[in-house]
Design a protein around this motif. Structure first.
Motif, PDB file in Angstrom:
ATOM      1  N   ASP A 121       0.830  -1.216   0.000  1.00  0.00           N
ATOM      2  CA  ASP A 121       0.000   0.000   0.000  1.00  0.00           C
ATOM      3  C   ASP A 121       0.858   1.257   0.000  1.00  0.00           C
ATOM      4  N   LYS A 122       2.133   1.131   0.394  1.00  0.00           N
ATOM      5  CA  LYS A 122       3.077   2.264   0.353  1.00  0.00           C
ATOM      6  C   LYS A 122       4.169   1.978  -0.682  1.00  0.00           C
ATOM      7  N   LEU A 123       3.813   1.203  -1.679  1.00  0.00           N
ATOM      8  CA  LEU A 123       4.736   0.829  -2.769  1.00  0.00           C
ATOM      9  C   LEU A 123       6.050   0.271  -2.220  1.00  0.00           C
ATOM     10  N   LYS A 152     -11.918   2.520  -5.621  1.00  0.00           N
ATOM     11  CA  LYS A 152     -10.598   3.174  -5.526  1.00  0.00           C
ATOM     12  C   LYS A 152      -9.701   2.655  -6.639  1.00  0.00           C
ATOM     13  N   ARG A 153      -8.711   3.499  -7.027  1.00  0.00           N
ATOM     14  CA  ARG A 153      -7.816   3.056  -8.092  1.00  0.00           C
ATOM     15  C   ARG A 153      -6.773   2.098  -7.489  1.00  0.00           C
ATOM     16  N   ALA A 154      -6.320   1.138  -8.331  1.00  0.00           N
ATOM     17  CA  ALA A 154      -5.310   0.172  -7.861  1.00  0.00           C
ATOM     18  C   ALA A 154      -3.974   0.877  -7.701  1.00  0.00           C
ATOM     19  N   LYS A 155      -3.206   0.456  -6.700  1.00  0.00           N
ATOM     20  CA  LYS A 155      -1.838   0.985  -6.550  1.00  0.00           C
ATOM     21  C   LYS A 155      -0.979   0.371  -7.656  1.00  0.00           C
ATOM     22  N   PRO A 156       0.046   1.086  -8.072  1.00  0.00           N
ATOM     23  CA  PRO A 156       0.883   0.529  -9.144  1.00  0.00           C
ATOM     24  C   PRO A 156       1.804  -0.585  -8.632  1.00  0.00           C
ATOM     25  N   VAL A 185      10.383  -1.313  -4.975  1.00  0.00           N
ATOM     26  CA  VAL A 185      10.441  -0.445  -3.793  1.00  0.00           C
ATOM     27  C   VAL A 185      10.467   0.996  -4.325  1.00  0.00           C
ATOM     28  N   ALA A 186       9.538   1.843  -3.835  1.00  0.00           N
ATOM     29  CA  ALA A 186       9.484   3.240  -4.335  1.00  0.00           C
ATOM     30  C   ALA A 186      10.346   4.175  -3.492  1.00  0.00           C
ATOM     31  N   GLY A 187      11.346   3.625  -2.836  1.00  0.00           N
ATOM     32  CA  GLY A 187      12.316   4.490  -2.154  1.00  0.00           C
ATOM     33  C   GLY A 187      12.252   4.407  -0.652  1.00  0.00           C
ATOM     34  N   ALA A 188      13.093   5.215  -0.014  1.00  0.00           N
ATOM     35  CA  ALA A 188      13.004   5.365   1.436  1.00  0.00           C
ATOM     36  C   ALA A 188      11.634   5.947   1.747  1.00  0.00           C
ATOM     37  N   ASP A 189      11.110   5.648   2.931  1.00  0.00           N
ATOM     38  CA  ASP A 189       9.807   6.199   3.311  1.00  0.00           C
ATOM     39  C   ASP A 189       9.968   7.683   3.610  1.00  0.00           C
ATOM     40  N   ILE A 190       9.423   8.502   2.699  1.00  0.00           N
ATOM     41  CA  ILE A 190       9.641   9.952   2.765  1.00  0.00           C
ATOM     42  C   ILE A 190       9.014  10.551   4.035  1.00  0.00           C
ATOM     43  N   THR A 191       7.977   9.893   4.544  1.00  0.00           N
ATOM     44  CA  THR A 191       7.340  10.445   5.759  1.00  0.00           C
ATOM     45  C   THR A 191       8.323  10.441   6.935  1.00  0.00           C
ATOM     46  N   GLU A 192       9.312   9.561   6.884  1.00  0.00           N
ATOM     47  CA  GLU A 192      10.294   9.504   7.981  1.00  0.00           C
ATOM     48  C   GLU A 192      11.378  10.586   7.860  1.00  0.00           C
ATOM     49  N   PHE A 193      11.326  11.359   6.767  1.00  0.00           N
ATOM     50  CA  PHE A 193      12.320  12.439   6.591  1.00  0.00           C
ATOM     51  C   PHE A 193      11.856  13.757   7.224  1.00  0.00           C
ATOM     52  N   VAL A 194      10.551  13.828   7.487  1.00  0.00           N
ATOM     53  CA  VAL A 194       9.977  15.112   7.925  1.00  0.00           C
ATOM     54  C   VAL A 194      10.601  15.558   9.255  1.00  0.00           C
ATOM     55  N   GLY A 243       8.083  -3.275 -11.482  1.00  0.00           N
ATOM     56  CA  GLY A 243       7.457  -1.990 -11.167  1.00  0.00           C
ATOM     57  C   GLY A 243       8.487  -0.960 -10.734  1.00  0.00           C
ATOM     58  N   PHE A 244       8.039   0.006  -9.915  1.00  0.00           N
ATOM     59  CA  PHE A 244       8.909   1.123  -9.535  1.00  0.00           C
ATOM     60  C   PHE A 244      10.094   0.661  -8.678  1.00  0.00           C
ATOM     61  N   ALA A 245      11.291   1.038  -9.112  1.00  0.00           N
ATOM     62  CA  ALA A 245      12.513   0.852  -8.312  1.00  0.00           C
ATOM     63  C   ALA A 245      13.172   2.224  -8.258  1.00  0.00           C
ATOM     64  N   LEU A 246      12.649   3.034  -7.349  1.00  0.00           N
ATOM     65  CA  LEU A 246      13.056   4.449  -7.301  1.00  0.00           C
ATOM     66  C   LEU A 246      13.839   4.737  -6.023  1.00  0.00           C
ATOM     67  N   GLY A 247      14.785   5.638  -6.100  1.00  0.00           N
ATOM     68  CA  GLY A 247      15.512   6.070  -4.913  1.00  0.00           C
ATOM     69  C   GLY A 247      16.126   4.879  -4.183  1.00  0.00           C
ATOM     70  N   GLY A 248      15.740   4.728  -2.905  1.00  0.00           N
ATOM     71  CA  GLY A 248      16.228   3.587  -2.113  1.00  0.00           C
ATOM     72  C   GLY A 248      15.900   2.250  -2.765  1.00  0.00           C
ATOM     73  N   THR A 271      16.581   7.698  -9.778  1.00  0.00           N
ATOM     74  CA  THR A 271      17.091   8.288  -8.532  1.00  0.00           C
ATOM     75  C   THR A 271      16.472   9.691  -8.408  1.00  0.00           C
ATOM     76  N   PRO A 272      15.202   9.745  -7.964  1.00  0.00           N
ATOM     77  CA  PRO A 272      14.486  11.032  -7.949  1.00  0.00           C
ATOM     78  C   PRO A 272      14.804  11.912  -6.737  1.00  0.00           C
ATOM     79  N   GLU A 273      15.795  11.519  -5.918  1.00  0.00           N
ATOM     80  CA  GLU A 273      16.048  12.260  -4.659  1.00  0.00           C
ATOM     81  C   GLU A 273      16.272  13.751  -4.887  1.00  0.00           C
ATOM     82  N   ILE A 274      16.857  14.094  -6.051  1.00  0.00           N
ATOM     83  CA  ILE A 274      17.160  15.502  -6.337  1.00  0.00           C
ATOM     84  C   ILE A 274      15.888  16.365  -6.285  1.00  0.00           C
TER      85      ILE A 274
END
Ligand code: COA
Length: 274
Positions: free
Chosen positions: A28-30, A71-75, A79-88, A120-125, A146-149
């Protein structure tokens, strides 16, 4: 181990040992890497290295759950990267602590052979997890990057260093500086991906390669991995010397005698992994 990481042990076809199929399980969080996932990955790596029956580790991401009504299906995601919510709100000290001795480094340092099975998505982490494996096999609908930029960041798990070895200086620069997605086909062309498959054939192709690797002497595989790794830290002159020593040392192993005799007798080798 927590349910964010699912481990299946798949018997080797030659009856000797197991392949560990490790699924990062937050669809659910890719399959984003939160601290629960990263600490489970570190535990898994310790377990895989210490467990003599494990011959090869395949890492993948969980498939999307069916969407709730309306609801729309998740893609699909590896792994879609590090969990960005933990960066806040985090500062450098906390982040250094979080990223020190990290899970991706644990995968990289596994003595066993590792394969990333990407659909599927292999972004960032996620791209970093894939690049920390020895081999990458991907479906043709996968997307690397590597979308971190775009977040004002750069890769933080060692990804910049590993990526450049796979794709070369100019391509690593372009990926990191643009943050653009890279299609599976381009990733294959650039050398990120070893094999491209349809989503339907991905598991079969991955397991075929895992089984081929798992049928070899574990001792020889460990030496092969160390020797290829040496090329990353040494110039060619030192590297050739490291190989020469490793090659000669293998002549004192039981498995070299078993392998050579099996060839001469036209039989299958029964390794003792020593
Ligand atoms: N960290 C935390 N959550 C993430 C995440 C990440 N890296 N990537 C995706 N998610 C979550 C989304 O917040 C969303 O959660 P929600 O449904 O509870 O709102 C869920 O996963 C699905 O993602 P969503 O963005 O809705 O899917 P999409 O199909 O619209 O877009 C991506 C897919 C991959 C393009 C998009 O999720 C994305 O850009 N993710 C971040 C990639 C990234 O920058 N990674 C590097 C991090 S350093």
């Amino acid at each position: 181990m927590s349910e964010v990481l699912v481990i299946e042990e798949i018997p080797c076809e030659n009856g000797d040992g197991m392949i560990a199929k490790v699924t990062i399980n937050r669809p659910d969080k890719l399959n984003a890497l939160n601290q629960d996932v990263t600490s489970s990955i570190k535990e898994m790596c310790k377990w895989a290295d210490e467990n003599d029956s494990i011959r090869c580790v395949v890492i993948t991401g969980a498939k999307p759950n069916p969407p709730p009504e309306g609801k729309r299906a998740k893609p699909n995601a590896f792994v879609a990267g590090a969990d960005i919510t933990e960066f806040v709100g985090k500062g450098s000290q906390e982040i250094r602590e979080m990223f020190r001795d990290n899970a991706i480094e644990a995968i990289w340092n596994l003595k066993k052979p590792t394969i990333a099975m990407v659909d599927g998505f292999a972004l960032g982490g996620g791209c970093e997890v894939a690049c920390s494996c020895d081999i990458r096999i991907a479906s043709d609908r996968s997307i690397f990057g590597t979308p971190e930029i775009k977040l004002g960041l750069i890769p933080g798990y060692g990804g910049s260093q590993r990526l450049v070895h796979l794709v070369g200086y100019g391509r690593a620069m372009e990926m990191m500086m643009t943050g653009n997605n890279v299609s599976a086909e381009d990733a294959y062309r650039m050398g990120i991906v070893n094999h491209l498959c349809t989503p339907e054939n991905l598991e079969e192709k991955t397991m075929e390669i895992a089984q081929t690797i798992a049928s070899k002497s574990m001792h020889t595989l460990r030496i092969a991995k160390q020797t290829i790794r040496a090329s990353l830290d040494n110039g060619i002159t030192d590297g050739v010397e490291i190989e020469a020593i490793a090659f000669a040392n293998l002549f004192d192993t039981e498995d070299k005698e078993i392998g050579v005799q099996a060839f001469l007798n036209r039989s299958e080798p029964k390794w003792v992994h020593k």
